[in-house]
Design a protein around this motif. Structure first.
Motif, mmCIF file in Angstrom:
data_model
loop_
_atom_site.group_PDB
_atom_site.id
_atom_site.type_symbol
_atom_site.label_atom_id
_atom_site.label_comp_id
_atom_site.label_asym_id
_atom_site.label_seq_id
_atom_site.Cartn_x
_atom_site.Cartn_y
_atom_site.Cartn_z
ATOM 1 N N MET A 77 78.968 -51.825 -67.046
ATOM 2 C CA MET A 77 79.574 -51.860 -65.717
ATOM 3 C C MET A 77 78.632 -51.269 -64.665
ATOM 4 S SD MET A 77 82.593 -53.268 -65.328
ATOM 5 C CE MET A 77 81.824 -54.594 -66.271
ATOM 6 N N GLU A 78 77.965 -50.184 -65.023
ATOM 7 C CA GLU A 78 77.013 -49.568 -64.095
ATOM 8 C C GLU A 78 75.833 -50.509 -63.840
ATOM 9 O OE1 GLU A 78 76.067 -45.975 -66.123
ATOM 10 O OE2 GLU A 78 77.883 -44.928 -65.478
ATOM 11 N N PHE A 79 75.387 -51.178 -64.885
ATOM 12 C CA PHE A 79 74.278 -52.125 -64.774
ATOM 13 C C PHE A 79 74.636 -53.258 -63.811
ATOM 14 C CE2 PHE A 79 71.811 -55.820 -65.921
ATOM 15 C CZ PHE A 79 70.557 -55.324 -66.239
ATOM 16 N N ILE A 80 75.869 -53.768 -63.932
ATOM 17 C CA ILE A 80 76.308 -54.869 -63.078
ATOM 18 C C ILE A 80 76.286 -54.466 -61.608
ATOM 19 C CG2 ILE A 80 78.346 -56.241 -62.434
ATOM 20 C CD1 ILE A 80 78.986 -56.450 -65.417
ATOM 21 N N GLN A 81 76.663 -53.221 -61.317
ATOM 22 C CA GLN A 81 76.617 -52.750 -59.927
ATOM 23 C C GLN A 81 75.227 -52.946 -59.334
ATOM 24 O OE1 GLN A 81 77.992 -48.734 -59.117
ATOM 25 N NE2 GLN A 81 79.288 -48.790 -60.948
ATOM 26 N N TYR A 82 74.233 -52.388 -60.003
ATOM 27 C CA TYR A 82 72.866 -52.448 -59.491
ATOM 28 C C TYR A 82 72.346 -53.880 -59.457
ATOM 29 C CZ TYR A 82 72.608 -47.358 -59.905
ATOM 30 O OH TYR A 82 72.820 -46.016 -59.752
ATOM 31 N N MET A 83 72.650 -54.635 -60.485
ATOM 32 C CA MET A 83 72.149 -56.004 -60.577
ATOM 33 C C MET A 83 72.639 -56.853 -59.411
ATOM 34 S SD MET A 83 72.646 -58.793 -63.657
ATOM 35 C CE MET A 83 74.324 -59.232 -63.139
ATOM 36 N N VAL A 84 73.920 -56.735 -59.082
ATOM 37 C CA VAL A 84 74.475 -57.531 -57.981
ATOM 38 C C VAL A 84 73.969 -57.037 -56.637
ATOM 39 C CG1 VAL A 84 76.603 -58.094 -56.745
ATOM 40 C CG2 VAL A 84 76.515 -58.298 -59.228
ATOM 41 N N PHE A 85 73.941 -55.721 -56.429
ATOM 42 C CA PHE A 85 73.496 -55.193 -55.149
ATOM 43 C C PHE A 85 72.043 -55.554 -54.847
ATOM 44 C CE2 PHE A 85 76.716 -51.501 -55.722
ATOM 45 C CZ PHE A 85 77.746 -52.385 -55.438
ATOM 46 N N CYS A 86 71.234 -55.651 -55.904
ATOM 47 C CA CYS A 86 69.812 -55.965 -55.711
ATOM 48 C C CYS A 86 69.523 -57.465 -55.797
ATOM 49 C CB CYS A 86 68.963 -55.217 -56.740
ATOM 50 S SG CYS A 86 69.048 -53.420 -56.574
ATOM 51 N N ASN A 87 70.537 -58.228 -56.145
ATOM 52 C CA ASN A 87 70.370 -59.682 -56.243
ATOM 53 C C ASN A 87 71.581 -60.372 -55.611
ATOM 54 O OD1 ASN A 87 67.934 -60.258 -58.301
ATOM 55 N ND2 ASN A 87 69.053 -58.448 -58.986
ATOM 56 N N LEU A 88 71.962 -59.860 -54.434
ATOM 57 C CA LEU A 88 73.226 -60.253 -53.824
ATOM 58 C C LEU A 88 73.333 -61.757 -53.588
ATOM 59 C CD1 LEU A 88 75.867 -59.072 -52.794
ATOM 60 C CD2 LEU A 88 74.798 -58.785 -50.554
ATOM 61 N N PHE A 89 72.248 -62.370 -53.166
ATOM 62 C CA PHE A 89 72.318 -63.785 -52.796
ATOM 63 C C PHE A 89 72.149 -64.711 -54.003
ATOM 64 C CE2 PHE A 89 71.037 -61.536 -48.914
ATOM 65 C CZ PHE A 89 72.073 -61.936 -48.078
ATOM 66 N N ASN A 90 71.155 -64.428 -54.843
ATOM 67 C CA ASN A 90 70.962 -65.322 -55.990
ATOM 68 C C ASN A 90 71.968 -65.073 -57.117
ATOM 69 O OD1 ASN A 90 69.647 -62.872 -56.284
ATOM 70 N ND2 ASN A 90 68.087 -63.649 -57.657
ATOM 71 N N ALA A 91 72.806 -64.033 -56.974
ATOM 72 C CA ALA A 91 73.854 -63.799 -57.980
ATOM 73 C C ALA A 91 75.195 -64.410 -57.565
ATOM 74 C CB ALA A 91 74.038 -62.299 -58.208
ATOM 75 N N ARG A 92 75.239 -65.026 -56.407
ATOM 76 C CA ARG A 92 76.511 -65.575 -55.911
ATOM 77 C C ARG A 92 77.035 -66.695 -56.802
ATOM 78 N NH1 ARG A 92 78.214 -63.354 -51.391
ATOM 79 N NH2 ARG A 92 76.727 -62.391 -49.959
ATOM 80 N N LEU A 93 76.143 -67.412 -57.465
ATOM 81 C CA LEU A 93 76.567 -68.495 -58.348
ATOM 82 C C LEU A 93 77.407 -67.983 -59.517
ATOM 83 C CD1 LEU A 93 73.281 -70.609 -58.580
ATOM 84 C CD2 LEU A 93 75.382 -71.261 -57.390
ATOM 85 N N TYR A 94 77.289 -66.696 -59.812
ATOM 86 C CA TYR A 94 77.931 -66.141 -60.997
ATOM 87 C C TYR A 94 79.067 -65.181 -60.645
ATOM 88 C CZ TYR A 94 73.390 -67.825 -62.415
ATOM 89 O OH TYR A 94 72.275 -68.617 -62.584
ATOM 90 N N LYS A 95 79.533 -65.232 -59.395
ATOM 91 C CA LYS A 95 80.546 -64.255 -58.989
ATOM 92 C C LYS A 95 81.865 -64.438 -59.733
ATOM 93 C CE LYS A 95 81.948 -66.723 -54.744
ATOM 94 N NZ LYS A 95 82.043 -66.588 -53.265
ATOM 95 N N LYS A 96 82.215 -65.664 -60.112
ATOM 96 C CA LYS A 96 83.453 -65.862 -60.866
ATOM 97 C C LYS A 96 83.358 -65.197 -62.235
ATOM 98 C CE LYS A 96 86.604 -69.374 -62.667
ATOM 99 N NZ LYS A 96 86.877 -70.826 -62.835
ATOM 100 N N GLN A 97 82.217 -65.381 -62.924
ATOM 101 C CA GLN A 97 82.025 -64.770 -64.240
ATOM 102 C C GLN A 97 82.038 -63.247 -64.159
ATOM 103 O OE1 GLN A 97 78.520 -67.673 -64.970
ATOM 104 N NE2 GLN A 97 78.866 -66.679 -66.941
ATOM 105 N N LEU A 98 81.323 -62.719 -63.163
ATOM 106 C CA LEU A 98 81.218 -61.269 -63.048
ATOM 107 C C LEU A 98 82.540 -60.657 -62.592
ATOM 108 C CD1 LEU A 98 77.627 -60.939 -61.548
ATOM 109 C CD2 LEU A 98 78.383 -60.478 -63.889
ATOM 110 N N ARG A 99 83.257 -61.369 -61.755
ATOM 111 C CA ARG A 99 84.577 -60.891 -61.329
ATOM 112 C C ARG A 99 85.494 -60.779 -62.547
ATOM 113 N NH1 ARG A 99 89.427 -63.267 -60.448
ATOM 114 N NH2 ARG A 99 90.815 -62.386 -58.840
ATOM 115 N N GLU A 100 85.509 -61.789 -63.388
ATOM 116 C CA GLU A 100 86.354 -61.773 -64.577
ATOM 117 C C GLU A 100 85.952 -60.650 -65.519
ATOM 118 O OE1 GLU A 100 85.986 -65.674 -66.218
ATOM 119 O OE2 GLU A 100 87.343 -66.599 -64.751
ATOM 120 N N LEU A 101 84.656 -60.395 -65.612
ATOM 121 C CA LEU A 101 84.168 -59.345 -66.498
ATOM 122 C C LEU A 101 84.594 -57.966 -65.998
ATOM 123 C CD1 LEU A 101 82.519 -58.972 -69.056
ATOM 124 C CD2 LEU A 101 80.452 -58.851 -67.664
#
Length: 209
Positions: free
Chosen positions: A36-60
Motif C-alpha cells: 500500500m505504501e509502495f502504491i502511494q509513491y508509485m502513483v504520485f510519481c507517475n500520476l499521468f502515465n498511471a491513469r490507465l490503471y486507476k480502476k485496478q489500483l482503486r480496487e486494490l
C-alpha cells in the motif's frame, strides 16, 4: 521505494501492478502494508502515465481498506485519501454511499445478556469509517461537497470500539488542524444543525480522551 519514486514506462507499470495484486494476497500483513505504501509513491510519481490503471489500483486499495489487519487498513485509507486529493480518482456518490453503508454494519450480537463482537463485521465497519476518513482528509484546505455529511457520520462513531475511535479522533484532529485558520469561511458550508453537532464533538471531553 526508490523504484516507486522513479518515472515508470507502461510495460514496467503493468508488471508492477500485477506483482502488487499478487503481493496483496500475501499471508504476511507487513507485506500487504508495504504494498500500500509502495502504491502511494508509485502513483504520485507517475500520476499521468498511471491513469490507465486507476480502476485496478482503486480496487486494490479498496480491498486493503477492509483487510483483516488494522495497520493495512490504516495505510490503505491514507493511500485512498492521497488518490482523492491529487485527483487520481474522484470522490463520488457511489464511494460515499458505499462507505456510509459499511460504516453502519452492526458489529455485535447479544447472547445471554452479553455483547459478543463479530470480528468480520467490525472489520467491515472500520473499513467504512476509514473510507469516510479518506474523504474528509482529501480536502485539507477547503470543504468539498461530501465533507460535511462524512464528518457527521464520523461523529456517530465516537463511542465505537477503540480501534474505530482511534481512527475517527485522528481524522477529526487533523481536520480541525488544517481548517482552523479559515474556519470562519469553512463553516458556511455546513448547516446550522451540522455545526451544532460538530462543535459539540470538538469541545466534548470524549474527543480528547
Amino acid at each position: 521505494m526508490h523504484v516507486a519514486m522513479t518515472y515508470l514506462h507502461t510495460p514496467i507499470l503493468e508488471s508492477l501492478i500485477e506483482q502488487l495484486e499478487y503481493v496483496c494476497t500475501s499471508s504476511k500483513w507487513h507485506t500487504r502494508q508495504v504494498a500500500m505504501e509502495f502504491i502511494q509513491y508509485m502513483v504520485f510519481c507517475n500520476l499521468f502515465n498511471a491513469r490507465l490503471y486507476k480502476k485496478q489500483l482503486r480496487e486494490l486499495v479498496f480491498k486493503c481498506l477492509f483487510d483483516e489487519q488494522f495497520e493495512v487498513r490504516s495505510v490503505a485509507s491514507i493511500t485512498l485519501s492521497g488518490f482523492y486529493q491529487c485527483g487520481y480518482i474522484q470522490v463520488n456518490e457511489e464511494d460515499f454511499e458505499y462507505f456510509s453503508q459499511m460504516s453502519k454494519i452492526k458489529y455485535f450480537i447479544k447472547k445471554d445478556g452479553k455483547k459478543i463482537i463479530i470480528t468480520e463485521k467490525i472489520i467491515k465497519r472500520h473499513g467504512g469509517v476509514l473510507g469516510l476518513c479518506a474523504i474528509v482528509l482529501s480536502s485539507p484546505y477547503d470543504i468539498s461537497n461530501y465533507i460535511p455529511a462524512a464528518l457527521m457520520l464520523l461523529c456517530e462513531h465516537l463511542h465505537d470500539p477503540d480501534l474505530i475511535q482511534k481512527s475517527v479522533k485522528k481524522a477529526l484532529s487533523e481536520f480541525r488542524r488544517t481548517h482552523h485558520d479559515s474556519w470562519h469561511q469553512h463553516r458556511e458550508k455546513f448547516t446550522d444543525d451540522q455545526l451544532v453537532i460538530f462543535d459539540d464533538v470538538l469541545i466534548s471531553p470524549n474527543y480528547y480522551v
